[in-house]
Write an enzyme that holds these catalytic residues in place. Structure first.
Site, short mmCIF file in Angstrom:
data_model
loop_
_atom_site.label_atom_id
_atom_site.label_comp_id
_atom_site.label_asym_id
_atom_site.label_seq_id
_atom_site.Cartn_x
_atom_site.Cartn_y
_atom_site.Cartn_z
CE1 TYR A 151 34.36 27.35 24.09
CE2 TYR A 151 33.93 29.22 25.34
CZ TYR A 151 34.40 28.01 25.25
OH TYR A 151 34.46 27.37 26.39
CG PHE A 431 23.49 26.81 27.91
CD1 PHE A 431 24.28 26.31 26.96
CD2 PHE A 431 22.61 27.99 27.35
CE1 PHE A 431 24.57 26.78 25.76
CE2 PHE A 431 22.78 28.41 26.15
CZ PHE A 431 23.64 27.87 25.38
C1 LIG Z 1 39.36 27.95 28.38
C2 LIG Z 1 40.47 26.62 28.37
C3 LIG Z 1 39.19 25.48 28.46
C4 LIG Z 1 41.27 26.47 27.36
O1 LIG Z 1 41.87 25.32 27.48
P1 LIG Z 1 43.37 25.02 27.04
O2 LIG Z 1 43.13 23.37 26.66
O3 LIG Z 1 44.21 25.61 27.57
O4 LIG Z 1 43.19 25.63 25.47
P2 LIG Z 1 44.28 25.20 24.10
O5 LIG Z 1 45.75 24.76 24.73
O6 LIG Z 1 43.52 24.42 23.21
O7 LIG Z 1 44.34 26.66 23.35
C5 LIG Z 1 43.74 26.90 22.24
C6 LIG Z 1 44.12 28.35 21.83
O8 LIG Z 1 43.23 29.18 22.45
C7 LIG Z 1 44.02 30.18 23.29
N1 LIG Z 1 43.13 30.27 24.62
C8 LIG Z 1 42.87 29.45 25.37
N2 LIG Z 1 42.17 29.91 26.55
C9 LIG Z 1 42.24 31.19 26.30
C10 LIG Z 1 41.75 32.14 27.17
N3 LIG Z 1 41.11 31.88 28.25
N4 LIG Z 1 41.77 33.35 26.61
C11 LIG Z 1 42.39 33.72 25.33
N5 LIG Z 1 42.91 32.93 24.58
C12 LIG Z 1 42.75 31.43 25.25
C13 LIG Z 1 45.31 29.57 23.49
O9 LIG Z 1 46.38 30.72 23.59
C14 LIG Z 1 45.40 29.03 22.25
O10 LIG Z 1 45.82 29.82 21.20
P3 LIG Z 1 46.54 29.65 19.91
O11 LIG Z 1 46.04 28.21 19.17
O12 LIG Z 1 46.63 30.76 19.18
O13 LIG Z 1 47.92 29.08 20.34
C15 LIG Z 1 40.77 26.75 29.88
O14 LIG Z 1 41.78 27.70 29.96
C16 LIG Z 1 40.08 26.69 30.95
O15 LIG Z 1 39.69 25.71 31.53
N6 LIG Z 1 39.75 27.72 31.45
C17 LIG Z 1 38.94 27.91 32.82
C18 LIG Z 1 37.47 27.42 32.49
C19 LIG Z 1 36.75 28.41 31.59
O16 LIG Z 1 36.84 29.43 31.54
N7 LIG Z 1 36.25 27.47 30.45
C20 LIG Z 1 35.54 28.27 29.40
C21 LIG Z 1 33.96 28.00 29.77
S1 LIG Z 1 33.04 28.90 28.68
#
Ligand SMILES: CC(C)(COP(=O)(O)OP(=O)(O)OC[C@H]1O[C@@H](n2cnc3c(N)ncnc32)[C@H](O)[C@@H]1OP(=O)(O)O)[C@@H](O)C(=O)NCCC(=O)NCCS
Length: 431
Positions: A151, A431
């Site tokens: 984030y 949360f």
């Molecule tokens: C985290 C999550 C929501 C990211 O969704 P996503 O649609 O794949 O993310 P995006 O394609 O928009 O990626 C945006 C950027 O964040 C980075 N990023 C996304 N997830 C990341 C992670 N887990 N760790 C590090 N970087 C991450 C991407 O590499 C990308 O970087 P860039 O802009 O430099 O290329 C997804 O991986 C997910 O559902 N994870 C499992 C559930 C979870 O952990 N959710 C978060 C709850 S707090």
């Protein structure tokens, strides 16, 4: 559903960027059981949780209806009603130093289906949530995170850390104060209203805590439908000498199959509105017969436990973790909502690539702790990204570390003196 945050239209900008990728951003009608169940199931799948049972779905529909619920849909897959992206959000008070409260936008259930990962779905959803918060006039957004790498890119910063503890109950040795109140068992049905009130009182007193919805509050007293330990929760309340409730502890006990005297007690929640309640409830779990190990999590970094036991090394911190992440959207409103323990004036240059909090601000705190925050063209004392401002916002001792890491420029000592609080912020729930 008349609340503005539920009826506010979907964010145009995010909808357009997802449309360009063949995806559709939509608010979920939480009164439509099928649509909501599909969303809830996708949310569970996104966190690798098991598919919720029909009873669990029914409970979640009831308890989560009040949240603004958004899905991203791929209408070209065989099961298009199952979202490939999920997020929900709702307004709640965040306690700030003072203590005071700032209206915040809490964000949860951020998932993207592994089939659709890294295509920018989260990148569309998160700024959309921030713009929605701004449209609602909320100066701060907040979340708890599965991974600390996600984030920062959207201007969030870690604002409160939490600790986990393992206590060798036989050897720790209680030396805390004697307390004059009364401990007694209770059950969720008879205690839930009192428990909610205690949580509200506790959380309003500590910077970093948030006002809990019934869903979040009740989880501290009774497991959700389908939780494996549903029958093992025990709740003990602490009432002060005058009979007023001051706290409670919810816990589970796991037996050791080979040694009946070697059980492990896991604290689900230890809620205290007074030091006496905190001491009495810790003492209660530590001195439990047939228990050799006590574990607790999401405790404050300044948890007084080491001072309550004779052998400090038997009360071990097993984890210190970033827990609450905040995102400042309106610098004057956010900074004026809190109080300051030292008078002083600082000009902050805040860098926010997303543009919400960008600018130069004079923060002038008086000896009464009240600050006025105004835009200025004066030279800055400190320049920092909006995420770093979030990390000092609630009083955490982060300024020196951020300066050492080259993440803030200027007078970090003055920043620390103005923003840091004697009691660090904490958040004792997820949360
Ligand atoms: C985290 C999550 C929501 C990211 O969704 P996503 O649609 O794949 O993310 P995006 O394609 O928009 O990626 C945006 C950027 O964040 C980075 N990023 C996304 N997830 C990341 C992670 N887990 N760790 C590090 N970087 C991450 C991407 O590499 C990308 O970087 P860039 O802009 O430099 O290329 C997804 O991986 C997910 O559902 N994870 C499992 C559930 C979870 O952990 N959710 C978060 C709850 S707090």
């Amino acid at each position: 559903m008349t609340e503005p945050y539920l009826s506010l239209p979907i964010d145009d900008q995010a909808a357009a960027s997802l449309r360009d990728s063949g995806l559709r951003l939509a608010l979920v009608d939480t009164a439509d059981d099928d649509a909501f169940d599909a969303w809830l199931s996708a949310d569970a799948r996104g966190f690798h949780s098991k598919q919720p049972s029909p009873a669990a779905l029914a409970q979640q529909r009831e308890l989560l209806r009040h949240r603004r619920t958004t899905g991203v849909y791929d209408d070209n897959i065989p099961v298009p009603h199952s979202p490939v992206g999920t997020v929900n959000s709702w307004p709640a008070p965040l306690t700030v130093p003072g203590p005071g409260q700032v209206d915040s936008w809490l964000i949860s259930s951020v998932t993207v289906a592994p089939t659709h990962r890294r295509r920018g779905i989260a990148t569309a959803m998160l700024p959309a949530e921030l713009r929605t918060a701004v449209a609602l006039g909320l100066p701060v957004a907040a979340l708890t995170v599965s991974e600390s790498t996600i984030y920062g890119r959207w201007g969030f910063g870690p604002s409160a850390f939490s600790t986990a503890w393992t206590i060798d109950a036989r050897r720790a040795g209680w030396i805390g104060p004697a307390t004059r109140g009364r401990l007694s068992f209770t059950t969720a049905p008879e205690f839930i209203e009192t428990g909610r009130a205690l949580l509200a009182r506790q959380n309003a007193a500590h910077a970093g805590e948030v006002g809990l919805s019934e869903y979040l509050a009740d989880r501290t007293m009774t497991p959700l439908e389908g939780a494996p330990d549903a029958s093992t929760y025990r709740i003990v309340r602490y009432d002060g000498p005058d009979g007023d409730p001051e706290g409670f502890v919810t816990y589970t006990i796991t037996e050791d199959d080979s040694d009946f005297t070697n059980a492990t007690l896991d604290v689900v929640a230890l809620v205290a509105t007074t030091d006496a309640a905190n001491a009495a409830l810790w003492r209660y779990v530590i001195e439990m017969d047939l228990v050799s190990t006590v574990r607790a999590h999401t405790r404050a970094v300044d948890e007084p436990l080491p001072w309550l036991v004779r052998d400090i090394r038997r009360a071990k911190v097993t984890k210190v973790q970033d827990h609450l992440w905040t995102r400042i959207l309106d610098v004057p409103a956010a900074l004026e909502a809190r109080r300051y323990e030292n008078a002083g004036t600082l000009v902050l240059e805040v860098d926010d690539p997303l543009g919400f909090a960008d600018g130069r601000f004079r923060v002038a705190a008086g000896s009464d702790g009240v600050a006025s925050v105004t835009e200025t063209t004066d030279a800055p004392d400190v320049s920092l990204p909006v995420g770093a401002l979030a990390s000092v916002y609630l009083g955490a001792p982060a300024a020196a570390g951020l300066a050492a890491a080259g993440r803030i420029d200027g007078d970090a000592v003055a920043l620390d003196r103005l923003f840091r609080t004697a009691v660090p912020p904490r958040l004792s729930s997820w949360f």
